[in-house]
Design a protein around this motif. Structure first.
Motif, PDB file in Angstrom:
ATOM      1  N   ARG A   1       0.995  -1.124   0.129  1.00 32.81           N
ATOM      2  CA  ARG A   1      -0.188   0.140  -0.031  1.00 32.81           C
ATOM      3  C   ARG A   1       0.893   1.144  -0.036  1.00 32.81           C
ATOM      4  NH1 ARG A   1      -2.628  -3.610  -0.821  1.00 32.81           N
ATOM      5  NH2 ARG A   1      -4.766  -4.282  -0.069  1.00 32.81           N
ATOM      6  N   PRO A   2       0.486   2.192  -0.464  1.00 31.38           N
ATOM      7  CA  PRO A   2      -0.922   2.524  -0.862  1.00 31.38           C
ATOM      8  C   PRO A   2      -1.088   2.361  -2.307  1.00 31.38           C
ATOM      9  CG  PRO A   2       0.360   4.581  -1.293  1.00 31.38           C
ATOM     10  CD  PRO A   2       1.177   3.646  -0.490  1.00 31.38           C
ATOM     11  N   PHE A   3      -2.462   2.161  -2.857  1.00 31.29           N
ATOM     12  CA  PHE A   3      -2.705   1.755  -4.288  1.00 31.29           C
ATOM     13  C   PHE A   3      -2.282   2.882  -5.047  1.00 31.29           C
ATOM     14  CE2 PHE A   3      -6.124  -0.627  -2.442  1.00 31.29           C
ATOM     15  CZ  PHE A   3      -5.692  -1.984  -2.730  1.00 31.29           C
ATOM     16  N   ALA A   4      -1.780   2.633  -6.537  1.00 36.62           N
ATOM     17  CA  ALA A   4      -1.413   3.744  -7.500  1.00 36.62           C
ATOM     18  C   ALA A   4      -2.794   4.868  -7.473  1.00 36.62           C
ATOM     19  CB  ALA A   4      -1.325   3.094  -8.858  1.00 36.62           C
ATOM     20  N   SER A   5      -2.398   6.048  -7.852  1.00 34.36           N
ATOM     21  CA  SER A   5      -3.578   7.062  -7.665  1.00 34.36           C
ATOM     22  C   SER A   5      -2.834   8.223  -8.433  1.00 34.36           C
ATOM     23  CB  SER A   5      -4.037   7.237  -6.628  1.00 34.36           C
ATOM     24  OG  SER A   5      -3.243   8.034  -5.673  1.00 34.36           O
ATOM     25  N   ARG A   6      -3.693   9.350  -8.662  1.00 30.75           N
ATOM     26  CA  ARG A   6      -2.995  10.375  -9.146  1.00 30.75           C
ATOM     27  C   ARG A   6      -2.314  11.179  -8.189  1.00 30.75           C
ATOM     28  NH1 ARG A   6      -5.084  13.076 -13.470  1.00 30.75           N
ATOM     29  NH2 ARG A   6      -6.832  12.078 -13.384  1.00 30.75           N
ATOM     30  N   ARG A   7      -2.359  10.904  -6.912  1.00 31.62           N
ATOM     31  CA  ARG A   7      -1.422  11.269  -5.958  1.00 31.62           C
ATOM     32  C   ARG A   7      -0.286  10.598  -5.873  1.00 31.62           C
ATOM     33  NH1 ARG A   7      -4.319  12.760  -0.503  1.00 31.62           N
ATOM     34  NH2 ARG A   7      -2.247  13.299   0.178  1.00 31.62           N
ATOM     35  N   HIS A   8      -0.436   9.137  -5.976  1.00 32.59           N
ATOM     36  CA  HIS A   8       0.886   8.192  -5.651  1.00 32.59           C
ATOM     37  C   HIS A   8       0.976   7.618  -6.835  1.00 32.59           C
ATOM     38  CE1 HIS A   8       3.047   5.322  -3.322  1.00 32.59           C
ATOM     39  NE2 HIS A   8       2.691   4.402  -3.927  1.00 32.59           N
ATOM     40  N   ASP A   9       2.143   8.449  -7.572  1.00 35.58           N
ATOM     41  CA  ASP A   9       2.499   8.023  -8.925  1.00 35.58           C
ATOM     42  C   ASP A   9       3.930   7.726  -8.990  1.00 35.58           C
ATOM     43  OD1 ASP A   9       2.061   7.671 -11.676  1.00 35.58           O
ATOM     44  OD2 ASP A   9       2.513   9.944 -11.960  1.00 35.58           O
ATOM     45  N   PHE A  10       4.437   6.754  -9.554  1.00 34.81           N
ATOM     46  CA  PHE A  10       5.923   6.666  -9.854  1.00 34.81           C
ATOM     47  C   PHE A  10       6.252   5.634 -11.090  1.00 34.81           C
ATOM     48  CE2 PHE A  10       3.511   3.253  -7.427  1.00 34.81           C
ATOM     49  CZ  PHE A  10       3.697   2.210  -8.082  1.00 34.81           C
TER      50      PHE A  10
ATOM     51  N   ALA B   1      -1.746  -0.401 -30.997  1.00 32.71           N
ATOM     52  CA  ALA B   1      -2.996   0.450 -30.559  1.00 32.71           C
ATOM     53  C   ALA B   1      -3.444   0.192 -29.324  1.00 32.71           C
ATOM     54  CB  ALA B   1      -3.936  -0.095 -31.390  1.00 32.71           C
ATOM     55  N   GLN B   2      -3.081  -1.054 -28.819  1.00 37.03           N
ATOM     56  CA  GLN B   2      -3.624  -1.575 -27.286  1.00 37.03           C
ATOM     57  C   GLN B   2      -2.769  -0.917 -26.440  1.00 37.03           C
ATOM     58  OE1 GLN B   2      -3.432  -5.889 -27.909  1.00 37.03           O
ATOM     59  NE2 GLN B   2      -5.648  -6.033 -28.083  1.00 37.03           N
ATOM     60  N   THR B   3      -1.351  -0.811 -26.695  1.00 38.38           N
ATOM     61  CA  THR B   3      -0.485  -0.260 -25.474  1.00 38.38           C
ATOM     62  C   THR B   3      -0.783   1.210 -25.315  1.00 38.38           C
ATOM     63  OG1 THR B   3       1.142  -0.069 -27.117  1.00 38.38           O
ATOM     64  CG2 THR B   3       1.096  -2.039 -25.956  1.00 38.38           C
ATOM     65  N   GLN B   4      -0.819   1.924 -26.539  1.00 35.80           N
ATOM     66  CA  GLN B   4      -1.137   3.269 -26.594  1.00 35.80           C
ATOM     67  C   GLN B   4      -2.574   3.609 -25.810  1.00 35.80           C
ATOM     68  OE1 GLN B   4       1.929   4.713 -26.953  1.00 35.80           O
ATOM     69  NE2 GLN B   4       2.329   2.699 -27.403  1.00 35.80           N
ATOM     70  N   SER B   5      -3.406   2.923 -26.270  1.00 34.36           N
ATOM     71  CA  SER B   5      -4.742   2.952 -25.534  1.00 34.36           C
ATOM     72  C   SER B   5      -4.580   2.917 -24.054  1.00 34.36           C
ATOM     73  CB  SER B   5      -5.712   1.992 -25.995  1.00 34.36           C
ATOM     74  OG  SER B   5      -5.970   2.257 -27.332  1.00 34.36           O
ATOM     75  N   VAL B   6      -3.722   1.880 -23.406  1.00 30.80           N
ATOM     76  CA  VAL B   6      -3.763   1.887 -22.038  1.00 30.80           C
ATOM     77  C   VAL B   6      -3.202   3.186 -21.449  1.00 30.80           C
ATOM     78  CG1 VAL B   6      -2.211   0.797 -20.201  1.00 30.80           C
ATOM     79  CG2 VAL B   6      -3.283  -0.681 -21.844  1.00 30.80           C
ATOM     80  N   ALA B   7      -2.108   3.796 -22.176  1.00 29.42           N
ATOM     81  CA  ALA B   7      -1.448   5.020 -21.817  1.00 29.42           C
ATOM     82  C   ALA B   7      -2.488   6.208 -21.712  1.00 29.42           C
ATOM     83  CB  ALA B   7      -0.260   5.217 -22.538  1.00 29.42           C
ATOM     84  N   ALA B   8      -3.339   6.299 -22.721  1.00 27.35           N
ATOM     85  CA  ALA B   8      -4.469   7.194 -22.916  1.00 27.35           C
ATOM     86  C   ALA B   8      -5.319   7.153 -21.513  1.00 27.35           C
ATOM     87  CB  ALA B   8      -5.033   7.148 -23.912  1.00 27.35           C
ATOM     88  N   ILE B   9      -5.650   5.852 -21.261  1.00 28.89           N
ATOM     89  CA  ILE B   9      -6.621   5.803 -20.128  1.00 28.89           C
ATOM     90  C   ILE B   9      -5.906   5.942 -18.827  1.00 28.89           C
ATOM     91  CG2 ILE B   9      -8.015   4.055 -18.934  1.00 28.89           C
ATOM     92  CD1 ILE B   9      -8.494   2.677 -21.752  1.00 28.89           C
ATOM     93  N   ALA B  10      -4.706   5.659 -18.678  1.00 34.24           N
ATOM     94  CA  ALA B  10      -4.130   6.017 -17.624  1.00 34.24           C
ATOM     95  C   ALA B  10      -3.993   7.565 -17.394  1.00 34.24           C
ATOM     96  CB  ALA B  10      -2.589   5.179 -17.500  1.00 34.24           C
ATOM     97  N   TRP B  11      -3.758   8.038 -18.467  1.00 34.23           N
ATOM     98  CA  TRP B  11      -3.497   9.783 -18.112  1.00 34.23           C
ATOM     99  C   TRP B  11      -4.754  10.222 -17.785  1.00 34.23           C
ATOM    100  CZ3 TRP B  11      -5.678  13.911 -20.911  1.00 34.23           C
ATOM    101  CH2 TRP B  11      -4.964  15.125 -20.775  1.00 34.23           C
ATOM    102  N   VAL B  12      -5.915   9.916 -18.631  1.00 30.30           N
ATOM    103  CA  VAL B  12      -7.357  10.419 -18.310  1.00 30.30           C
ATOM    104  C   VAL B  12      -7.679  10.150 -16.707  1.00 30.30           C
ATOM    105  CG1 VAL B  12      -9.540  10.427 -18.793  1.00 30.30           C
ATOM    106  CG2 VAL B  12      -8.124  10.556 -20.615  1.00 30.30           C
TER     107      VAL B  12
END
Length: 282
Positions: free
Chosen positions: A66-75, A148-159
């Motif tokens: 812990r903690p889980f990944a989040s907008r505040r806990h980024d690495f 396409a799949q890998t870049q979609s994952v990155a886009a979702i993570a950014w949002v």
């Protein structure tokens, strides 16, 4: 069991099984994305039966960490390498003082192992890569789909501020920075690690140890082309390639990207034998 406090107030736990004695190898096992340390229990026990002690810790936000990944806990990759891998190796060297240490990375764990060895040369005397390859799109049969799949994952993570893989069925919950680095790796083929104000690919050519690169049967996540692209970065290493499948007549489900960890069969003996051979001659 050893509890580890991580920078930023996080924590994880090192677990493992004793095996062997003076002179026998000790393995630090690095998990795949989203895979908890406990998943590798059957394989760890099988290694212990072959005289190889093994330690494994949950990566940040996975399993009991812990903690889980989040907008505040980024690495990113650097934090996993410098915080969790370094601390687990330190536990191994203290607990099994004088015994040779090897890293064993499964999938993403193999990438992290290489980052760690390129920046911590004395961490281990051997490396085992199991189903571990580069996500670079040119190493896959369905290249455009993979890109396409890998870049979609990155886009979702950014949002969202993190990758919700625990809900979407791939990779577990992961931090935005790590997914950004991984997606760039998939797009360009170089593993650019962000650390502080700088970013660059570690000097993988400095890794000069024996490496066992294992391709797994029925593994669409790390096909041979993907493995070749990753291992090609280890220009100074002594690399041995193997293909792992369930031997005819051996009980258990067919091997794939994950099954080997739960139903290792004779695979654990093969890994243990290789480790004992290379670590007693290097």
């Amino acid at each position: 069991m050893t509890d580890l406090d991580l920078p930023g107030g996080g924590h994880t736990t090192v677990v493992g099984v004793d095996g062997g004695s003076t002179g026998d190898p000790v393995v630090v096992l690095l998990p795949a994305l989203g895979v908890a340390a406990g998943y590798y229990g059957p394989f760890v026990k099988a290694l212990a039966a072959e005289g190889v002690a093994t330690l494994v810790a949950d990566f940040p936000g996975q399993g009991v960490s812990r903690p889980f990944a989040s907008r505040r806990h980024d690495f990113g990759y650097a934090a996993v390498s410098d915080d969790v891998v370094a601390a687990t190796v330190a536990v191994a060297k203290e607990r099994y003082a004088g015994r040779p240490v090897a890293l064993l990375g499964h999938s993403f764990g193999g990438q992290v192992a290489m980052v760690h060895l390129a920046t911590h040369a004395s961490a281990a005397g051997a490396l085992v890569l199991v189903g571990s390859g580069s996500p670079y799109w040119r190493g896959y049969p369905r290249r455009i789909k993979l890109l396409a799949q890998t870049q979609s994952v990155a886009a979702i993570a950014w949002v969202r501020g993190h990758w919700p893989g625990h809900r979407l069925g791939f990779g577990g919950r992961q931090p935005r920075q790590l997914i950004r680095e991984w997606a760039r790796f998939a797009r360009r083929g170089d593993l650019i690690v962000e650390k502080g104000s700088g970013a660059g690919e570690p000097d993988f050519s400095s890794v000069n140890i024996p490496v066992l690169a294992v391709a797994l049967d029925n593994d669409d996540l790390a096909p041979q082309g993907s493995i070749d692209n990753l291992v090609a970065k280890l220009q100074a290493a002594q690399v041995e390639h193997r293909f792992a499948t369930r031997p005819e007549g051996e009980d258990g489900p067919p091997f794939d990207h994950f099954v080997w960890a739960r139903h290792p069969g004779g695979f654990a003996q093969d890994v243990a034998s290789w480790l004992k051979r290379v670590l007693r001659t290097t």
